[in-house]
Write a protein that holds these residues in place. Structure first.
Motif, mmCIF file in Angstrom:
data_model
loop_
_atom_site.group_PDB
_atom_site.id
_atom_site.type_symbol
_atom_site.label_atom_id
_atom_site.label_comp_id
_atom_site.label_asym_id
_atom_site.label_seq_id
_atom_site.Cartn_x
_atom_site.Cartn_y
_atom_site.Cartn_z
ATOM 1 N N TYR A 79 21.150 49.554 23.441
ATOM 2 C CA TYR A 79 21.601 48.237 23.889
ATOM 3 C C TYR A 79 22.530 48.316 25.099
ATOM 4 O O TYR A 79 23.375 47.453 25.295
ATOM 5 N N MET A 80 22.343 49.325 25.926
ATOM 6 C CA MET A 80 23.205 49.563 27.074
ATOM 7 C C MET A 80 23.222 48.393 28.051
ATOM 8 O O MET A 80 24.250 48.095 28.652
ATOM 9 N N VAL A 81 22.114 47.710 28.231
ATOM 10 C CA VAL A 81 22.046 46.631 29.215
ATOM 11 C C VAL A 81 22.544 45.291 28.685
ATOM 12 O O VAL A 81 22.674 44.334 29.439
ATOM 13 N N VAL A 82 22.817 45.214 27.394
ATOM 14 C CA VAL A 82 23.344 43.980 26.809
ATOM 15 C C VAL A 82 24.822 43.894 27.155
ATOM 16 O O VAL A 82 25.589 44.804 26.851
ATOM 17 N N ASP A 83 25.206 42.795 27.814
ATOM 18 C CA ASP A 83 26.598 42.705 28.255
ATOM 19 C C ASP A 83 27.363 41.508 27.702
ATOM 20 O O ASP A 83 28.491 41.253 28.099
ATOM 21 N N GLU A 84 26.766 40.780 26.787
ATOM 22 C CA GLU A 84 27.444 39.653 26.142
ATOM 23 C C GLU A 84 27.546 39.930 24.644
ATOM 24 O O GLU A 84 26.558 40.316 24.015
ATOM 25 N N PRO A 85 28.720 39.717 24.051
ATOM 26 C CA PRO A 85 28.887 40.009 22.624
ATOM 27 C C PRO A 85 27.930 39.219 21.734
ATOM 28 O O PRO A 85 27.395 39.765 20.765
#
Length: 95
Positions: A79-85
């Motif tokens: 999930y490295m590219v996920v940037d929103e909690p």
């Protein structure tokens, strides 16, 4: 003990009480999600994992740091590219 030193002692002990990271298998998901939700709320970041929230970029960043700190290393890579909690929260729940 003064109030300040008492608070420092309490905060140091609180940091030691962190919970186990979300396992790659997801076997501990139920306990992890409850612990994560409680910790986020206790630190003022509970709104970051709620739909249509008004969390600031700083609150989202702190929540992401917290969530990523409490997931298995392989999940961090996945999930490295996920940037929103909220997006990470939902993605982990769908596993």
């Amino acid at each position: 003990m003064s109030q300040i030193s008492s608070l420092k002692f309490w905060m140091a002990n609180l940091a030691k009480l962190e919970f186990a990271a979300l396992d790659l298998s997801g076997d501990n998901y139920l306990s992890w999600v409850l612990d994560a939700k409680i910790h986020l709320r206790a630190n003022g970041f509970g709104q970051t994992i709620v739909d249509e929230n008004d969390a600031s970029p700083e609150e989202n960043a702190k929540a992401m740091i917290f969530l990523r700190h409490h997931i298995h290393e392989a999940l961090k890579s996945e999930y490295m590219v996920v940037d929103e909690p909220l997006d990470l929260w939902k993605a982990l729940g769908e596993r």
